[in-house]
Design an enzyme around this catalytic site. Structure first.
Site, short mmCIF file in Angstrom:
data_model
loop_
_atom_site.label_atom_id
_atom_site.label_comp_id
_atom_site.label_asym_id
_atom_site.label_seq_id
_atom_site.Cartn_x
_atom_site.Cartn_y
_atom_site.Cartn_z
N HIS A 60 45.05 15.61 49.32
CA HIS A 60 46.20 16.36 48.78
C HIS A 60 47.52 15.71 49.19
CE1 HIS A 60 43.44 19.24 47.26
NE2 HIS A 60 43.12 19.76 48.43
N SER A 120 45.17 30.48 41.17
CA SER A 120 44.82 31.81 41.69
C SER A 120 43.43 31.76 42.34
CB SER A 120 44.78 32.83 40.56
OG SER A 120 45.89 32.70 39.71
N LEU A 138 65.54 16.49 34.45
CA LEU A 138 64.12 16.85 34.26
C LEU A 138 63.87 18.21 34.89
CD1 LEU A 138 61.08 15.79 33.59
CD2 LEU A 138 60.99 15.32 36.02
N ARG A 189 38.82 28.51 48.44
CA ARG A 189 38.43 27.25 49.13
C ARG A 189 38.36 27.48 50.64
NH1 ARG A 189 40.44 21.90 46.00
NH2 ARG A 189 39.67 22.60 43.99
N ARG A 214 39.69 16.55 53.11
CA ARG A 214 40.23 16.82 51.76
C ARG A 214 41.75 16.91 51.76
NH1 ARG A 214 36.92 18.61 47.83
NH2 ARG A 214 38.63 19.84 46.97
N GLY A 263 40.27 15.80 46.26
CA GLY A 263 39.15 15.98 47.19
C GLY A 263 38.19 14.80 47.12
N ARG A 264 37.82 14.40 45.89
CA ARG A 264 36.89 13.27 45.75
C ARG A 264 37.52 11.97 46.26
NH1 ARG A 264 36.00 14.14 39.71
NH2 ARG A 264 37.56 15.73 40.12
N TRP A 265 38.82 11.81 46.03
CA TRP A 265 39.52 10.61 46.50
C TRP A 265 39.38 10.52 48.03
CZ3 TRP A 265 43.40 9.33 49.85
CH2 TRP A 265 44.00 8.07 49.69
N ASP A 319 43.80 16.78 39.19
CA ASP A 319 42.47 16.96 39.77
C ASP A 319 41.95 15.66 40.40
OD1 ASP A 319 40.16 18.28 40.44
OD2 ASP A 319 39.21 18.00 38.49
N GLY A 320 41.18 15.81 41.47
CA GLY A 320 40.50 14.65 42.04
C GLY A 320 40.94 14.27 43.44
N SER A 351 40.56 25.00 33.07
CA SER A 351 40.56 25.64 34.39
C SER A 351 41.67 26.69 34.56
CB SER A 351 40.65 24.59 35.50
OG SER A 351 39.51 23.79 35.51
C1 FPP Z 1 42.69 19.51 42.64
O1 FPP Z 1 41.94 18.48 43.23
C2 FPP Z 1 43.99 19.60 43.29
C3 FPP Z 1 44.47 20.68 43.93
C4 FPP Z 1 43.73 21.95 44.05
C5 FPP Z 1 45.76 20.66 44.59
C6 FPP Z 1 46.81 19.86 43.87
C7 FPP Z 1 47.91 19.61 44.82
C8 FPP Z 1 48.59 18.46 44.91
C9 FPP Z 1 48.44 17.29 44.03
C10 FPP Z 1 49.60 18.31 45.93
C11 FPP Z 1 50.90 18.84 45.48
C12 FPP Z 1 51.00 20.13 46.10
C13 FPP Z 1 52.09 20.70 46.54
C14 FPP Z 1 51.82 21.60 47.63
C15 FPP Z 1 53.45 20.50 46.00
P1 FPP Z 1 40.57 18.87 43.94
O2 FPP Z 1 40.86 19.17 45.36
O3 FPP Z 1 39.91 19.98 43.19
O4 FPP Z 1 39.78 17.55 43.80
P2 FPP Z 1 38.21 17.39 43.63
O5 FPP Z 1 37.86 17.91 42.26
O6 FPP Z 1 38.02 15.92 43.73
O7 FPP Z 1 37.56 18.15 44.73
#
Ligand code: FPP
Length: 240
Positions: A30, A59, A124, A64, A26, A16-18, A13-14, A182
Protein backbone atom coordinates in the site's frame (compact mmCIF):
# COMPACT_ATOMS: atom_id res chain seq x y z
CA UNK A 1 -5.30 13.61 -32.18
CA UNK A 2 -5.55 11.91 -28.81
CA UNK A 3 -8.76 12.66 -26.97
CA UNK A 4 -8.02 12.96 -23.25
CA UNK A 5 -10.83 11.69 -21.00
CA UNK A 6 -12.23 14.48 -18.84
CA UNK A 7 -12.72 12.15 -15.86
CA UNK A 8 -10.72 8.98 -15.11
CA UNK A 9 -11.67 6.67 -12.24
CA UNK A 10 -9.30 3.98 -10.96
CA UNK A 11 -9.62 0.82 -8.85
CA UNK A 12 -6.03 0.62 -7.59
CA UNK A 13 -5.81 -3.14 -7.19
CA UNK A 14 -2.79 -5.36 -6.65
CA UNK A 15 -0.85 -3.79 -3.78
CA UNK A 16 -1.11 -6.95 -1.67
CA UNK A 17 0.15 -9.26 -4.43
CA UNK A 18 2.97 -6.82 -5.25
CA UNK A 19 4.11 -7.05 -1.60
CA UNK A 20 3.59 -10.84 -1.32
CA UNK A 21 5.82 -11.45 -4.34
CA UNK A 22 8.59 -9.57 -2.58
CA UNK A 23 7.99 -11.30 0.79
CA UNK A 24 6.96 -7.95 2.26
CA UNK A 25 3.96 -7.18 4.50
CA UNK A 26 0.82 -6.11 2.61
CA UNK A 27 1.08 -2.60 4.08
CA UNK A 28 4.40 -2.17 2.25
CA UNK A 29 2.45 -2.73 -0.98
CA UNK A 30 0.00 0.00 0.00
CA UNK A 31 2.94 2.35 0.73
CA UNK A 32 4.22 1.77 -2.80
CA UNK A 33 0.62 2.27 -3.90
CA UNK A 34 0.78 5.81 -2.55
CA UNK A 35 3.94 6.42 -4.64
CA UNK A 36 2.10 5.13 -7.69
CA UNK A 37 -0.88 7.37 -6.93
CA UNK A 38 1.41 10.42 -6.65
CA UNK A 39 2.91 9.58 -10.06
CA UNK A 40 -0.53 9.04 -11.59
CA UNK A 41 -1.91 12.35 -10.27
CA UNK A 42 1.03 14.19 -11.82
CA UNK A 43 0.70 12.34 -15.12
CA UNK A 44 -3.06 13.01 -15.30
CA UNK A 45 -2.53 16.73 -14.63
CA UNK A 46 0.18 16.88 -17.31
CA UNK A 47 -2.09 15.21 -19.86
CA UNK A 48 -5.02 17.55 -19.18
CA UNK A 49 -7.30 15.13 -17.33
CA UNK A 50 -9.67 17.35 -15.30
CA UNK A 51 -10.91 14.82 -12.71
CA UNK A 52 -9.27 11.73 -11.20
CA UNK A 53 -11.27 9.54 -8.80
CA UNK A 54 -9.52 6.71 -6.95
CA UNK A 55 -10.78 3.89 -4.73
CA UNK A 56 -8.52 3.96 -1.66
CA UNK A 57 -10.63 2.12 0.95
CA UNK A 58 -13.92 0.38 0.37
CA UNK A 59 -16.82 -0.14 2.77
CA UNK A 60 -15.85 -3.85 2.66
CA UNK A 61 -12.13 -3.29 3.43
CA UNK A 62 -12.98 -3.11 7.18
CA UNK A 63 -13.15 -6.92 7.00
CA UNK A 64 -9.40 -7.19 6.24
CA UNK A 65 -6.93 -8.17 8.99
CA UNK A 66 -6.83 -5.51 11.74
CA UNK A 67 -3.15 -4.64 11.12
CA UNK A 68 -3.85 -3.96 7.43
CA UNK A 69 -6.85 -1.75 8.27
CA UNK A 70 -4.87 0.24 10.83
CA UNK A 71 -1.94 0.42 8.37
CA UNK A 72 -4.21 1.95 5.72
CA UNK A 73 -5.58 4.47 8.26
CA UNK A 74 -2.03 5.45 9.24
CA UNK A 75 -1.05 5.72 5.59
CA UNK A 76 -3.96 8.06 4.95
CA UNK A 77 -3.00 10.26 7.93
CA UNK A 78 0.63 10.30 6.76
CA UNK A 79 -0.30 11.02 3.14
CA UNK A 80 -2.41 13.98 4.26
CA UNK A 81 0.54 15.68 5.92
CA UNK A 82 3.15 14.68 3.35
CA UNK A 83 1.34 15.13 0.07
CA UNK A 84 -0.75 18.28 0.51
CA UNK A 85 2.14 20.77 -0.04
CA UNK A 86 2.96 19.19 -3.45
CA UNK A 87 -0.74 19.04 -4.38
CA UNK A 88 -0.84 22.80 -3.74
CA UNK A 89 2.10 23.35 -6.07
CA UNK A 90 0.48 21.15 -8.74
CA UNK A 91 -2.92 22.86 -8.47
CA UNK A 92 -4.78 19.75 -7.28
CA UNK A 93 -8.06 20.10 -5.39
CA UNK A 94 -8.77 17.22 -3.00
CA UNK A 95 -12.19 15.81 -2.19
CA UNK A 96 -12.72 12.85 0.13
CA UNK A 97 -15.74 10.84 -0.86
CA UNK A 98 -17.37 8.27 1.42
CA UNK A 99 -18.89 7.69 4.80
CA UNK A 100 -17.19 9.64 7.58
CA UNK A 101 -18.89 7.56 10.30
CA UNK A 102 -16.43 4.89 11.40
CA UNK A 103 -13.36 7.08 10.82
CA UNK A 104 -11.59 8.51 13.86
CA UNK A 105 -12.06 12.20 14.76
CA UNK A 106 -8.37 12.75 13.98
CA UNK A 107 -8.69 11.29 10.47
CA UNK A 108 -11.92 13.27 9.84
CA UNK A 109 -10.25 16.50 10.94
CA UNK A 110 -7.29 15.76 8.64
CA UNK A 111 -9.59 15.15 5.66
CA UNK A 112 -11.49 18.39 6.26
CA UNK A 113 -8.23 20.32 6.66
CA UNK A 114 -6.76 18.94 3.41
CA UNK A 115 -9.98 19.74 1.52
CA UNK A 116 -10.03 23.29 2.88
CA UNK A 117 -6.34 23.86 2.12
CA UNK A 118 -6.71 22.82 -1.54
CA UNK A 119 -10.15 24.28 -2.29
CA UNK A 120 -8.75 27.12 -4.42
CA UNK A 121 -6.88 24.77 -6.79
CA UNK A 122 -8.28 24.36 -10.30
CA UNK A 123 -5.90 22.23 -12.41
CA UNK A 124 -7.13 18.76 -11.37
CA UNK A 125 -9.86 17.54 -9.04
CA UNK A 126 -8.70 14.46 -7.09
CA UNK A 127 -11.53 12.50 -5.48
CA UNK A 128 -10.22 9.99 -2.98
CA UNK A 129 -12.95 7.45 -2.19
CA UNK A 130 -12.32 6.33 1.36
CA UNK A 131 -14.81 4.20 3.30
CA UNK A 132 -16.82 4.29 0.08
CA UNK A 133 -19.14 1.79 -1.59
CA UNK A 134 -21.33 2.26 -4.64
CA UNK A 135 -24.33 0.73 -2.87
CA UNK A 136 -23.79 2.99 0.15
CA UNK A 137 -23.69 5.98 -2.22
CA UNK A 138 -26.99 5.07 -3.93
CA UNK A 139 -28.67 4.39 -0.58
CA UNK A 140 -27.43 7.62 1.04
CA UNK A 141 -28.62 9.66 -1.96
CA UNK A 142 -32.09 8.06 -1.86
CA UNK A 143 -32.31 8.52 1.94
CA UNK A 144 -31.31 12.20 1.62
CA UNK A 145 -34.03 12.83 -0.96
CA UNK A 146 -36.63 10.89 1.02
CA UNK A 147 -35.93 12.78 4.23
CA UNK A 148 -36.20 16.11 2.34
CA UNK A 149 -39.51 14.91 0.84
CA UNK A 150 -38.10 15.23 -2.69
CA UNK A 151 -39.16 12.91 -5.51
CA UNK A 152 -36.62 10.26 -6.47
CA UNK A 153 -35.74 10.73 -10.14
CA UNK A 154 -32.56 10.15 -12.10
CA UNK A 155 -31.67 13.83 -12.01
CA UNK A 156 -32.47 14.32 -8.30
CA UNK A 157 -30.36 11.21 -7.59
CA UNK A 158 -27.51 12.66 -9.71
CA UNK A 159 -27.60 15.74 -7.50
CA UNK A 160 -27.65 13.76 -4.25
CA UNK A 161 -24.82 11.34 -5.08
CA UNK A 162 -21.41 11.75 -3.45
CA UNK A 163 -19.77 12.74 -6.77
CA UNK A 164 -22.38 15.38 -7.68
CA UNK A 165 -19.58 17.96 -8.03
CA UNK A 166 -18.12 16.27 -11.15
CA UNK A 167 -19.47 14.70 -14.37
CA UNK A 168 -19.53 10.89 -14.62
CA UNK A 169 -16.23 9.10 -15.37
CA UNK A 170 -15.39 8.68 -19.05
CA UNK A 171 -12.86 5.94 -18.38
CA UNK A 172 -12.74 3.43 -15.52
CA UNK A 173 -9.38 1.68 -15.10
CA UNK A 174 -8.86 -1.35 -12.88
CA UNK A 175 -5.35 -2.63 -12.31
CA UNK A 176 -4.29 -5.98 -10.85
CA UNK A 177 -5.54 -8.26 -13.63
CA UNK A 178 -9.07 -8.54 -12.22
CA UNK A 179 -12.19 -7.72 -14.19
CA UNK A 180 -14.74 -6.53 -11.64
CA UNK A 181 -16.27 -3.24 -10.52
CA UNK A 182 -16.13 -4.27 -6.82
CA UNK A 183 -18.86 -1.88 -5.62
CA UNK A 184 -17.06 1.20 -6.97
CA UNK A 185 -19.03 3.97 -8.74
CA UNK A 186 -22.09 1.82 -9.56
CA UNK A 187 -24.38 4.73 -10.44
CA UNK A 188 -21.79 6.93 -12.11
CA UNK A 189 -20.13 4.31 -14.37
CA UNK A 190 -23.29 3.50 -16.35
CA UNK A 191 -21.61 4.67 -19.57
CA UNK A 192 -17.93 4.72 -18.65
CA UNK A 193 -15.48 2.87 -20.88
CA UNK A 194 -13.77 0.07 -18.95
CA UNK A 195 -10.06 -0.74 -19.15
CA UNK A 196 -8.51 -3.64 -17.25
CA UNK A 197 -4.74 -3.53 -16.81
CA UNK A 198 -2.69 -6.62 -15.99
CA UNK A 199 -0.24 -4.44 -14.04
CA UNK A 200 -0.35 -4.42 -10.26
CA UNK A 201 -1.11 -0.92 -8.93
CA UNK A 202 2.45 -0.16 -7.68
CA UNK A 203 3.65 -0.90 -11.24
CA UNK A 204 1.11 1.35 -12.94
CA UNK A 205 3.25 4.07 -14.53
CA UNK A 206 2.89 6.82 -17.17
CA UNK A 207 3.19 4.30 -20.03
CA UNK A 208 0.36 2.21 -18.53
CA UNK A 209 -1.81 5.32 -18.22
CA UNK A 210 -1.09 6.21 -21.85
CA UNK A 211 -2.00 2.66 -22.86
CA UNK A 212 -5.39 3.04 -21.15
CA UNK A 213 -5.97 6.43 -22.80
CA UNK A 214 -5.00 4.97 -26.21
CA UNK A 215 -7.51 2.12 -25.74
CA UNK A 216 -10.16 4.69 -24.75
CA UNK A 217 -9.46 6.50 -28.01
CA UNK A 218 -10.34 3.34 -29.96
CA UNK A 219 -13.82 3.15 -28.42
CA UNK A 220 -16.98 4.50 -29.98
CA UNK A 221 -19.16 5.94 -27.22
CA UNK A 222 -22.74 5.51 -28.34
CA UNK A 223 -24.73 6.12 -25.15
CA UNK A 224 -27.49 3.84 -26.44
CA UNK A 225 -27.58 5.37 -29.93
CA UNK A 226 -26.53 3.70 -33.19
CA UNK A 227 -23.12 4.06 -34.75
CA UNK A 228 -24.67 5.96 -37.70
CA UNK A 229 -26.24 8.51 -35.36
CA UNK A 230 -22.89 9.11 -33.67
CA UNK A 231 -20.96 9.64 -36.91
CA UNK A 232 -23.66 11.66 -38.79
CA UNK A 233 -22.80 15.35 -39.28
CA UNK A 234 -24.55 17.67 -36.81
CA UNK A 235 -27.90 19.04 -38.11
CA UNK A 236 -27.39 22.25 -40.08
CA UNK A 237 -23.84 21.29 -41.14
CA UNK A 238 -23.48 20.82 -44.90
CA UNK A 239 -21.47 17.86 -46.15
CA UNK A 240 -18.25 18.99 -47.84
C1 FPP B 1 -6.29 -2.96 -3.39
O1 FPP B 1 -5.18 -3.80 -3.48
C2 FPP B 1 -5.90 -1.70 -2.77
C3 FPP B 1 -6.41 -1.21 -1.63
C4 FPP B 1 -7.45 -1.88 -0.83
C5 FPP B 1 -5.93 0.05 -1.06
C6 FPP B 1 -5.58 1.09 -2.09
C7 FPP B 1 -4.77 2.11 -1.42
C8 FPP B 1 -3.71 2.73 -1.98
C9 FPP B 1 -3.25 2.57 -3.37
C10 FPP B 1 -2.93 3.67 -1.19
C11 FPP B 1 -3.53 5.02 -1.25
C12 FPP B 1 -4.24 5.15 0.00
C13 FPP B 1 -4.38 6.24 0.71
C14 FPP B 1 -4.54 5.95 2.11
C15 FPP B 1 -4.41 7.62 0.17
P1 FPP B 1 -5.21 -5.18 -2.71
O2 FPP B 1 -4.64 -4.96 -1.37
O3 FPP B 1 -6.59 -5.74 -2.72
O4 FPP B 1 -4.25 -6.04 -3.59
P2 FPP B 1 -4.33 -7.60 -3.85
O5 FPP B 1 -5.56 -7.84 -4.69
O6 FPP B 1 -3.08 -7.87 -4.59
O7 FPP B 1 -4.40 -8.28 -2.52
Amino acid sequence: MTHIPHHIAIVMDGNGRWANRRFLPRVAGHKHGVDSLRRCVKACAERGVAVLTVFAFSSENWDRPADEVSGLMELLAMALTREVPQLQVDGVRLHFVGERAGLSDKVCAGLAQAEAATQGNTRLVLNVCFNYGGRWDIAQAAAKLASAGEPITQSSMDRAMALAHVPDPDLLIRTGDEQRISNFLLWQCAYSELFFSTRLWPEFDEAALDEAIAAYNQRERRFGKTSEQITAPAPGLKAA
